[in-house]
Design a protein around this motif. Structure first.
Motif, PDB file in Angstrom:
ATOM      1  N   ALA A  37       0.842  -1.206   0.000  1.00 41.07           N
ATOM      2  CA  ALA A  37       0.000   0.000   0.000  1.00 41.07           C
ATOM      3  C   ALA A  37       0.875   1.252   0.000  1.00 41.07           C
ATOM      4  N   ASP A  38       1.871   1.277   0.877  1.00 43.17           N
ATOM      5  CA  ASP A  38       2.779   2.429   0.933  1.00 43.17           C
ATOM      6  C   ASP A  38       3.614   2.552  -0.341  1.00 43.17           C
ATOM      7  N   SER A  70      -7.482   7.787 -14.941  1.00 45.97           N
ATOM      8  CA  SER A  70      -6.926   7.094 -16.105  1.00 45.97           C
ATOM      9  C   SER A  70      -6.950   5.572 -15.994  1.00 45.97           C
ATOM     10  N   PHE A  71      -6.894   5.046 -14.759  1.00 43.81           N
ATOM     11  CA  PHE A  71      -6.758   3.598 -14.578  1.00 43.81           C
ATOM     12  C   PHE A  71      -7.733   3.074 -13.542  1.00 43.81           C
ATOM     13  N   GLU A  72      -8.211   1.834 -13.783  1.00 44.57           N
ATOM     14  CA  GLU A  72      -9.133   1.185 -12.855  1.00 44.57           C
ATOM     15  C   GLU A  72      -8.470   0.070 -12.060  1.00 44.57           C
ATOM     16  N   THR A  73      -7.453  -0.548 -12.653  1.00 43.61           N
ATOM     17  CA  THR A  73      -6.888  -1.761 -12.064  1.00 43.61           C
ATOM     18  C   THR A  73      -5.368  -1.758 -12.155  1.00 43.61           C
ATOM     19  N   LYS A 106       8.191 -18.493 -14.219  1.00 38.88           N
ATOM     20  CA  LYS A 106       6.951 -19.242 -14.023  1.00 38.88           C
ATOM     21  C   LYS A 106       6.054 -18.447 -13.082  1.00 38.88           C
ATOM     22  N   HIS A 107       4.777 -18.412 -13.420  1.00 36.55           N
ATOM     23  CA  HIS A 107       3.795 -17.655 -12.654  1.00 36.55           C
ATOM     24  C   HIS A 107       3.661 -18.198 -11.231  1.00 36.55           C
ATOM     25  N   VAL A 108       3.719 -17.304 -10.251  1.00 38.46           N
ATOM     26  CA  VAL A 108       3.482 -17.686  -8.862  1.00 38.46           C
ATOM     27  C   VAL A 108       2.099 -17.192  -8.449  1.00 38.46           C
ATOM     28  N   VAL A 109       1.841 -15.906  -8.630  1.00 41.97           N
ATOM     29  CA  VAL A 109       0.551 -15.334  -8.238  1.00 41.97           C
ATOM     30  C   VAL A 109       0.333 -14.017  -8.972  1.00 41.97           C
ATOM     31  N   THR A 110      -0.932 -13.680  -9.202  1.00 43.68           N
ATOM     32  CA  THR A 110      -1.306 -12.369  -9.717  1.00 43.68           C
ATOM     33  C   THR A 110      -2.320 -11.767  -8.768  1.00 43.68           C
ATOM     34  N   TYR A 111      -2.061 -10.529  -8.368  1.00 40.66           N
ATOM     35  CA  TYR A 111      -2.986  -9.770  -7.537  1.00 40.66           C
ATOM     36  C   TYR A 111      -3.664  -8.746  -8.438  1.00 40.66           C
ATOM     37  N   THR A 112      -4.989  -8.655  -8.347  1.00 44.50           N
ATOM     38  CA  THR A 112      -5.746  -7.669  -9.109  1.00 44.50           C
ATOM     39  C   THR A 112      -6.215  -6.608  -8.127  1.00 44.50           C
ATOM     40  N   ILE A 113      -5.595  -5.443  -8.196  1.00 43.83           N
ATOM     41  CA  ILE A 113      -5.800  -4.377  -7.219  1.00 43.83           C
ATOM     42  C   ILE A 113      -6.676  -3.294  -7.842  1.00 43.83           C
ATOM     43  N   ASP A 114      -7.800  -3.022  -7.209  1.00 47.42           N
ATOM     44  CA  ASP A 114      -8.690  -1.953  -7.658  1.00 47.42           C
ATOM     45  C   ASP A 114      -8.051  -0.619  -7.285  1.00 47.42           C
ATOM     46  N   VAL A 115      -7.912   0.282  -8.228  1.00 48.24           N
ATOM     47  CA  VAL A 115      -7.293   1.583  -7.960  1.00 48.24           C
ATOM     48  C   VAL A 115      -8.072   2.329  -6.878  1.00 48.24           C
ATOM     49  N   GLN A 116      -9.366   2.084  -6.784  1.00 42.28           N
ATOM     50  CA  GLN A 116     -10.177   2.738  -5.757  1.00 42.28           C
ATOM     51  C   GLN A 116      -9.686   2.370  -4.351  1.00 42.28           C
ATOM     52  N   TRP A 117      -9.148   1.162  -4.161  1.00 42.33           N
ATOM     53  CA  TRP A 117      -8.584   0.780  -2.860  1.00 42.33           C
ATOM     54  C   TRP A 117      -7.424   1.690  -2.510  1.00 42.33           C
ATOM     55  N   LEU A 118      -6.618   2.020  -3.506  1.00 38.78           N
ATOM     56  CA  LEU A 118      -5.480   2.899  -3.284  1.00 38.78           C
ATOM     57  C   LEU A 118      -5.946   4.314  -2.935  1.00 38.78           C
ATOM     58  N   PHE A 127      -6.131  -2.739   3.237  1.00 44.74           N
ATOM     59  CA  PHE A 127      -5.676  -2.763   1.850  1.00 44.74           C
ATOM     60  C   PHE A 127      -4.996  -4.097   1.563  1.00 44.74           C
ATOM     61  N   HIS A 128      -4.102  -4.498   2.458  1.00 37.83           N
ATOM     62  CA  HIS A 128      -3.354  -5.747   2.316  1.00 37.83           C
ATOM     63  C   HIS A 128      -4.312  -6.947   2.238  1.00 37.83           C
ATOM     64  N   GLY A 129      -5.358  -6.932   3.069  1.00 38.89           N
ATOM     65  CA  GLY A 129      -6.357  -8.015   3.055  1.00 38.89           C
ATOM     66  C   GLY A 129      -7.088  -8.081   1.728  1.00 38.89           C
ATOM     67  N   LYS A 130      -7.462  -6.925   1.193  1.00 34.70           N
ATOM     68  CA  LYS A 130      -8.143  -6.901  -0.110  1.00 34.70           C
ATOM     69  C   LYS A 130      -7.232  -7.437  -1.202  1.00 34.70           C
ATOM     70  N   VAL A 131      -5.970  -7.042  -1.149  1.00 31.44           N
ATOM     71  CA  VAL A 131      -5.014  -7.530  -2.143  1.00 31.44           C
ATOM     72  C   VAL A 131      -4.869  -9.041  -2.031  1.00 31.44           C
ATOM     73  N   GLU A 132      -4.752  -9.546  -0.805  1.00 33.97           N
ATOM     74  CA  GLU A 132      -4.615 -10.987  -0.596  1.00 33.97           C
ATOM     75  C   GLU A 132      -5.818 -11.758  -1.160  1.00 33.97           C
ATOM     76  N   ARG A 133      -7.006 -11.234  -0.944  1.00 33.27           N
ATOM     77  CA  ARG A 133      -8.211 -11.906  -1.450  1.00 33.27           C
ATOM     78  C   ARG A 133      -8.324 -11.852  -2.974  1.00 33.27           C
ATOM     79  N   SER A 134      -7.589 -10.952  -3.618  1.00 29.18           N
ATOM     80  CA  SER A 134      -7.668 -10.831  -5.082  1.00 29.18           C
ATOM     81  C   SER A 134      -6.732 -11.795  -5.804  1.00 29.18           C
TER      82      SER A 134
END
Length: 168
Positions: A105-106, A121-124, A134-146, A159-166
């Protein structure tokens, strides 16, 4: 009197020599060149200009780093309303990796120098973490959370919890 003429003459000759040299010293490495396909190349990363990191409105993509010794950003780009961040990590354990992203978040907030422009300009933000390509994980972060984080509507932990759930 003779000394002044010599000095003036020397100064004029030096200026002429310097003026002639400055136009001959441009480097072809810094200038875009035509590659024969009608598009120019500038030696950056082979992009065709569609995902130019220089125009991520309100975001300092060149200076963006993740506060972790184990996760490093390798690429930042955008397409349409999505900012994509690619990172590399030696960590493959999901829980350990998520713990390494505790300051995300910071980190993101610090990279956004104009939140209004960025949010318009951006949503995600998609943060993809790879290990040995090799792919480990992808986090989809809503710009509105930021935005909510910056405006103290949610905490860093929320914020961290929302990112983890994404994570996918």
């Amino acid at each position: 009197m003779e000394r002044r003429k010599v000095l003036l003459g020397s100064g004029a000759a030096l200026m002429t020599a310097l003026a002639g040299c400055s136009s001959d010293e441009t480097s072809d490495d810094d200038e875009p060149s035509d590659d024969g396909s009608g598009s120019s190349t500038d030696g950056d990363n082979g992009d065709n200009g569609d995902d130019d990191t220089d125009d991520i409105s309100g975001f300092d993509s060149d200076g963006f780093e993740i506060s972790s010794d184990e996760v490093s950003v390798t690429q930042v780009e955008h397409e349409d309303d999505v900012v994509t961040i690619i990172a590399e990590s030696e960590i493959t354990d999901y829980e350990k990796l998520h713990a390494e992203l505790e300051m995300l978040a910071d980190d993101l907030d610090g990279a956004v120098d104009d939140m209004e422009t960025f949010a318009d300009s951006f949503e995600t933000i998609e943060l993809t973490v790879d290990h040995d390509e090799k792919h480990v994980v992808t986090y989809t972060i809503d710009v509105q959370w930021l935005v909510e984080y910056r405006e103290d509507e949610i905490s860093a932990e929320q914020f961290h919890g929302k990112v983890e759930r994404s994570a996918t």
